[in-house]
Write a protein that holds these residues in place. Structure first.
Motif, short mmCIF file in Angstrom:
data_model
loop_
_atom_site.label_atom_id
_atom_site.label_comp_id
_atom_site.label_asym_id
_atom_site.label_seq_id
_atom_site.Cartn_x
_atom_site.Cartn_y
_atom_site.Cartn_z
N GLN A 46 0.83 -1.21 0.00
CA GLN A 46 0.00 0.00 0.00
C GLN A 46 0.86 1.26 0.00
N LEU A 47 1.91 1.27 0.82
CA LEU A 47 2.79 2.43 0.88
C LEU A 47 3.55 2.59 -0.42
N ILE A 48 4.06 1.48 -0.94
CA ILE A 48 4.84 1.55 -2.17
C ILE A 48 3.99 2.08 -3.31
N ALA A 49 2.76 1.57 -3.42
CA ALA A 49 1.88 2.00 -4.51
C ALA A 49 1.51 3.47 -4.38
N ASP A 59 -0.73 2.38 -13.54
CA ASP A 59 -0.99 1.70 -14.80
C ASP A 59 -0.62 0.22 -14.62
N VAL A 60 -1.57 -0.54 -14.09
CA VAL A 60 -1.29 -1.93 -13.73
C VAL A 60 -0.95 -2.76 -14.96
N ASP A 120 -3.95 -5.13 -6.08
CA ASP A 120 -5.05 -4.32 -5.53
C ASP A 120 -4.55 -2.95 -5.07
N ALA A 121 -3.39 -2.93 -4.42
CA ALA A 121 -2.82 -1.65 -3.97
C ALA A 121 -2.51 -0.75 -5.16
N ALA A 122 -1.98 -1.33 -6.22
CA ALA A 122 -1.67 -0.53 -7.41
C ALA A 122 -2.94 0.02 -8.05
N LEU A 123 -3.99 -0.77 -8.09
CA LEU A 123 -5.25 -0.29 -8.66
C LEU A 123 -5.84 0.84 -7.82
N GLN A 124 -5.77 0.71 -6.49
CA GLN A 124 -6.29 1.76 -5.62
C GLN A 124 -5.50 3.05 -5.77
#
Length: 845
Positions: free
Chosen positions: A502-505, A546-547, A538-542
């Protein structure tokens, strides 16, 4: 202007050192000082629950700042002001400081743990102070100066003839530079740490000044202390200087302690507490002297007051100029202790007296310089606008005027090494550039620190710098975006080492698209398990990343990576190495989004081409299983119809079906070969039978032979059926529709990104695989038909190979073609032995 979201301090502010405190406006620079206090009982309870050994020496307590800073920034999306974010970050740091202090008090971690926690506390306190400075300065620069801009344009200049207080009020309202000086002074005073000497005085409820000297003067004949030493003969405040005699030794010591305590209170911005301290120790004259700096104002001259027929008290010192000249002389004199001189120097602008005392600390020296600069500018304004004759100040006073840049240059070359060291440290450079408002240079310094050696920067240093950059970007103070991104990217790399998706994204999303793809794909390459992969996507999508592009680059990087085989080398035939298993499992990244079915096919086909060329059939099968069985239906559903499928996906789909046909044919051949080699064994017959063999043994032997014959019949049927199926599946490869096996279908034009896709290299690979696999399939087919007795079929195989319709002969080398023709010749010979012609037809006479 809308109401500020910040709490306002009740402490006197910008004009506190130049105006009467009763009329001074509140200082916004202290809004960060009002922090919400944590529940002490809850903190203590949480400490008592931690009964295990503190192996990390408090590191886990400090590491909570990573997710907590993330939570604060996430809340910003709910309409939170940028300055409220800074305030919240400060509160978060303060909470960690309180936790560490409690752990030290409870003795957790022993001496080594205490030392480790103390170093953490030192850093965190400096970080908190820097956040306070950032908030105070930019709150004034962005909000207050913007709101006052319209008022400044309407005013021609300072009003002549007003009182000293009115003139300085107007000066502070109009002069942003002076206001910033005062903001920094207030910050330095709010952050002042008295160190170990929290209470250097030993006092009772009420005390009398110089009581030991008084006692000795009244009892000269029987003095218990100081007998034989000459002391003052009078007790007026000027007696020690006038008579050049000391007070009683104990009073001299108490006097020095009091002078030190008063100066430390003034250094901390608590002038009123210093006055109370003077009165408490019976030195009311010293308290009166400390009142002499206040600006003069007579409210009885105001028109709205004169009608009340009531005389109001006069504020400030009407003879302030005389008082100030005397204070300058006191600060310049050698007859007083250094604390008394420094106290006088604060209010008279005597830098030398302050530097003598405050020479070993960067913040103290900065405070001394700024106090003097404020004093000079205030005094200059008063003497230029007030209609009054003032006592002249010495030339050295006026010559002390400096700019902020000159002040920092002097601090950089200070005599004391500790001052120079802090000036060149990261915190010193950051605070300097924040005060100078040179954000561009500050970011350049940060970039050099990061690029020099990221490993030398602790994750918390990177966290601190990254959030400064994010704040500066939000308020529009970042000029070179690429430089700022380098700092945030360095922090993201530190977060990648921690592995919190979550933090990384979230922080990756603040970067440009190329950096987003580069950093987040680097993180995904380290995630091996299925559930963590789902959380990372999921974190990247939130976060709005650009997944599709990130997962594509991730799989491609893993697929193309060259890694050593390890100490055991290549695995045995039929086994999959750990390296290949990692590459194959990377295809899971392309399964999460239905929109990536085309990319999944593209990457899977690329892997299969490599494994097929390397004869790694088991890796090829495992890769094939990663593709959903209903991939064709999914693609048709995704694009609406077969006609709408893009060129790349259309070619990928046919290539995938080619591999499917190849695997089916090869697997069927392997099964036929297994069956063909496992003919049921004839039961063992007993040795030469004797006349004594009984009837039972003969019957048992006959039953075994009969069972064997039945089993052979079943085996022959299975082999025949398997051969029939194998021939059909192998012919599916040779006779693959739409231009042939591993030949792209007709497409109107190449994909738009054909160069990036390395399309020509793909075509070259497929052509090479055709030259390897088609001759192999033809030999398999010939072997099955030959051993099945279909010799005419072997001869017809030559017709298929030589047919101009598919031109399969073009993929053959001379050697491979000669090998195939030799085997077909054997089949023709068998036909001749069967009284047939070489093509399998009956011979007619």
């Amino acid at each position: 202007m809308a109401d500020s979201p910040f709490p306002r301090s009740s402490r006197s502010g910008l004009l506190r050192t130049t105006l009467n405190s009763s009329m001074a406006p509140q200082n916004l620079s202290h809004s960060l000082l009002i922090l919400e206090k944590s529940n002490a009982e809850q903190n203590e309870r949480s400490l008592m629950e931690d009964t295990g050994d503190d192996l990390d020496r408090g590191k886990s307590r400090m590491d909570v700042l990573f997710p907590q800073f993330f939570d604060v920034l996430q809340a910003q999306g709910n309409g939170q002001e940028a300055f409220e974010v800074i305030q919240s970050l400060t509160q978060v740091c303060r909470g960690v400081v309180e936790q560490l202090e409690l752990e030290i008090d409870h003795g957790m971690g022993g001496e080594q743990g205490a030392r480790q926690r103390e170093s953490m506390l030192t850093w965190l306190r400096q970080e908190i102070n820097t956040w306070r400075l950032l908030h105070a300065l930019f709150y004034d620069r962005i909000l207050l100066q913007t709101d006052r801009q319209a008022d400044d344009e309407m005013q021609d200049g300072p009003t002549l003839g007003g009182s000293e207080k009115e003139v300085i009020q107007q000066l502070y309202a109009l002069n942003a530079t002076l206001r910033e000086y005062q903001v920094v002074v207030d910050w330095l005073e709010a952050c002042y740490d008295r160190g170990e000497q929290q209470n250097p005085l030993h006092a009772h409820d009420r005390m009398m000044a110089w009581e030991n000297t008084l006692f000795q003067l009244e009892n000269l004949q029987g003095a218990a202390f100081g007998k034989g030493h000459k002391i003052v003969t009078r007790l007026d405040p000027d007696a020690p200087v006038r008579e050049k005699r000391p007070l009683h030794a104990l009073d001299e010591e108490d006097n020095l302690r009091l002078s030190r305590a008063i100066f430390e209170l003034i250094r901390a911005g608590r002038v009123d507490d210093g006055l109370k301290l003077c009165k408490h120790f019976g030195q009311t004259w010293r308290a009166a002297i400390l009142e002499g700096w206040r600006l003069h104002e007579d409210p009885n001259f105001e028109q709205n007051v004169s009608v009340l027929h009531e005389k109001l008290p006069i504020e400030g010192n009407p003879r302030r100029d005389i008082w100030k000249r005397c204070a300058w002389m006191l600060a310049d004199s050698k007859n007083y202790d250094e604390y008394s001189r420094a106290t006088a120097g604060v209010f008279s602008g005597h830098l030398g007296a302050l530097k003598t005392l405050l020479h070993s600390n960067w913040h103290d020296l900065l405070w001394a310089h700024l106090k003097v600069q404020i004093d000079i500018r205030v005094e200059s304004e008063i003497r230029g606008c007030c209609l009054k004759n003032y006592q002249p100040m010495p030339d050295d006073y006026w010559n002390g005027r400096m700019t902020m840049e000159q002040i920092f240059e002097e601090l950089n070359v200070a005599k004391d090494a500790s001052v120079r060291d802090f000036a060149q440290s990261q915190l010193g450079i950051i605070q300097r550039h924040l005060i100078l408002d040179t954000c561009g240079e500050l970011i350049q310094h940060m970039v050099r620190w990061v690029e020099k050696d990221t490993s030398q920067q602790s994750p918390h240093q990177l966290r601190f710098m990254a959030h400064i950059v994010l704040f500066l970007r939000q308020i529009g103070r970042v000029e070179q975006e690429r430089q700022a991104e380098k700092i945030v990217a360095a922090y993201v790399e530190a977060l990648i080492a921690r592995g919190e998706p979550q933090l990384i994204a979230y922080y990756t999303a603040s970067l440009s698209n190329p950096l987003q793809v580069q950093l987040y794909s680097r993180f995904l390459e380290q995630v091996e398990q299925k559930r963590p992969r789902e959380l990372a996507v999921d974190a990247a999508l939130q976060a709005g990343l650009d997944v599709e592009q990130i997962t594509r680059v991730t799989v491609q990087n893993i697929r193309l990576a060259h890694q050593p085989l390890g100490e055991f080398g290549e695995p045995q035939s039929g086994e999959i190495s750990a390296i290949d298993q990692r590459k194959i499992s990377a295809l899971e990244w392309l399964i999460h989004l239905p929109e990536q079915r085309g990319e999944l096919l593209w990457q899977a086909n690329a892997m299969i081409r490599t494994y097929l060329a390397s004869s790694k059939v088991e890796c090829m099968r495992q890769t094939f299983r990663m593709v959903p069985a209903d991939i064709v239906q999914q693609l048709v559903s995704l694009y609406g119809s077969v006609d709408n499928i893009p060129p790349r996906e259309e070619c990928c789909l046919k290539e995938y079906l080619c591999y499917k046909a190849y695997l089916s044919g090869v697997d069927s051949f392997v099964e036929w070969n297994r069956l063909q080699q496992n003919r049921p064994k004839k039961p063992q017959t007993s040795h030469a039978a004797s006349s004594q063999d009984n009837f039972t043994e003969r019957m048992a032997s006959e039953r075994k032979e009969q069972a064997h014959r039945s089993e052979v019949v079943r085996w022959e049927h299975k082999v025949k059926e398997q051969a029939k199926q194998t021939i059909e599946l192998l012919y599916n490869v040779l006779m693959f529709p739409d231009k042939g096996w591993l030949v792209d279908p007709f497409i109107a034009k190449l994909p738009e990104n054909a160069v990036q896709l390395n399309w020509d290299h793909r075509l070259l690979q497929m052509e090479k695989l055709r030259s390897i696999c088609i001759p192999e399939i033809a030999l398999f087919l010939n072997e099955v038909m030959f051993k099945s007795g279909d010799f005419a079929g072997c001869v017809r195989l030559a017709d298929e190979i030589s047919s101009e319709n598919r031109q399969l002969y073009k993929v053959y080398t001379k050697h491979k073609l000669a090998e195939l023709l030799a085997k077909i010749a054997d089949a023709s010979l068998e036909l001749l032995n069967s009284k047939l012609d070489p093509w399998g037809y009956p011979i007619t006479t």
